[in-house]
Design an enzyme around this catalytic site. Sequence first.
Site, PDB file in Angstrom:
ATOM      1  N   HIS A  73       0.818  -1.223   0.000  1.00 26.75           N
ATOM      2  CA  HIS A  73       0.000   0.000   0.000  1.00 26.75           C
ATOM      3  C   HIS A  73       0.845   1.264   0.000  1.00 26.75           C
ATOM      4  O   HIS A  73       0.312   2.375  -0.162  1.00 26.75           O
ATOM      5  CB  HIS A  73      -0.989   0.001   1.182  1.00 26.75           C
ATOM      6  CG  HIS A  73      -0.410   0.369   2.505  1.00 26.75           C
ATOM      7  ND1 HIS A  73      -0.013  -0.571   3.434  1.00 26.75           N
ATOM      8  CD2 HIS A  73      -0.161   1.576   3.070  1.00 26.75           C
ATOM      9  CE1 HIS A  73       0.440   0.050   4.509  1.00 26.75           C
ATOM     10  NE2 HIS A  73       0.366   1.338   4.314  1.00 26.75           N
ATOM     11  N   ASP A 119      -0.130  -7.552   1.725  1.00 22.62           N
ATOM     12  CA  ASP A 119       0.380  -6.179   1.742  1.00 22.62           C
ATOM     13  C   ASP A 119       1.906  -6.203   1.837  1.00 22.62           C
ATOM     14  O   ASP A 119       2.493  -5.940   2.892  1.00 22.62           O
ATOM     15  CB  ASP A 119      -0.234  -5.421   2.923  1.00 22.62           C
ATOM     16  CG  ASP A 119       0.009  -3.922   2.855  1.00 22.62           C
ATOM     17  OD1 ASP A 119       0.540  -3.452   1.833  1.00 22.62           O
ATOM     18  OD2 ASP A 119      -0.343  -3.226   3.833  1.00 22.62           O
ATOM     19  N   GLY A 212       2.621   6.827   8.591  1.00 22.72           N
ATOM     20  CA  GLY A 212       4.028   7.120   8.305  1.00 22.72           C
ATOM     21  C   GLY A 212       4.953   5.995   8.699  1.00 22.72           C
ATOM     22  O   GLY A 212       6.101   5.936   8.265  1.00 22.72           O
ATOM     23  N   SER A 214       3.989   2.859   8.114  1.00 22.32           N
ATOM     24  CA  SER A 214       3.678   1.802   7.155  1.00 22.32           C
ATOM     25  C   SER A 214       4.913   1.337   6.401  1.00 22.32           C
ATOM     26  O   SER A 214       5.777   2.139   6.046  1.00 22.32           O
ATOM     27  CB  SER A 214       2.650   2.317   6.136  1.00 22.32           C
ATOM     28  OG  SER A 214       1.386   2.472   6.716  1.00 22.32           O
ATOM     29  N   GLY A 215       4.975   0.027   6.149  1.00 28.05           N
ATOM     30  CA  GLY A 215       6.084  -0.534   5.389  1.00 28.05           C
ATOM     31  C   GLY A 215       7.312  -0.840   6.218  1.00 28.05           C
ATOM     32  O   GLY A 215       8.189  -1.581   5.786  1.00 28.05           O
TER      33      GLY A 215
END
Length: 267
Positions: A73, A119, A212, A214-215
Amino acid sequence: MMKFVVLAVLFVGAYGCGLPTYPPIITRVVGGVDVRPHSWPWQISLQYSSGGSWYHTCGGSLISDQWVLTAAHCISSSRTYRVYLGKHNLKEEENGSAAITAGKTIVHEDWNSFTIRNDIALIKLESPVTPNDTITPTCLPADGHVLPHNAPCYVTGWGRLYTNGPLADILQQALLPVVDYATCSKSDWWGSQVTQNMVCAGGDGVVAGCNGDSGGPLNCAGSDGAWEVHGIVSFGSGLSCNYNKKPTVFTRVSAYIDWISKNMASY
């Protein structure tokens, strides 16, 4: 931002994976804290270009000299990205850091933005990096490994310091104990929204990942002491970043080892 951290991938060289030159200072203190500089040397800032400037959008983990693991995402086909490695404070110029153009991006073919399934994404750096004191890959977990309930892992990132708060300038870390699937899938927790290809961590209503983050990685120490990346920050509660019984949900990296290996070998 958030308040947490996690683990690693195989890399051959003078710098082994998951072994920082400057080990993180880890405590059981509740809440996120500034990290020891360069103690999570695989943490990257994924940035996009807009109006001639670069902006942080997501975290990620360096898993080899040329590959970064992040969330699906985080990737948009309409944006130009760079990967900033070796960073501590995003607002300052720092020795030992490197900004490298994102070459190829590979989003999981079964990524579903509605159900938030699969994801996971890979980014191949336009040029490889040479591991050093400030840039080192993390280790990948064993294929299929499932963390036990309450396993002590850490989330790291430059996400919002609290719900609707400012993004962090300095990299943050926070302890996020793992919540097992049996608990996280209960109806008053995440229910059927979580799958066994995910990892839940936190959920105490105090500490969590936030926009922020994320990942970025869920960092967990392996039996040999090296850090491994067991999770990729995927989603949390829309009500607030720190919501009771709504732990941060990560893509479980150990469920995608074959996918990671095949794609890294193909490009």
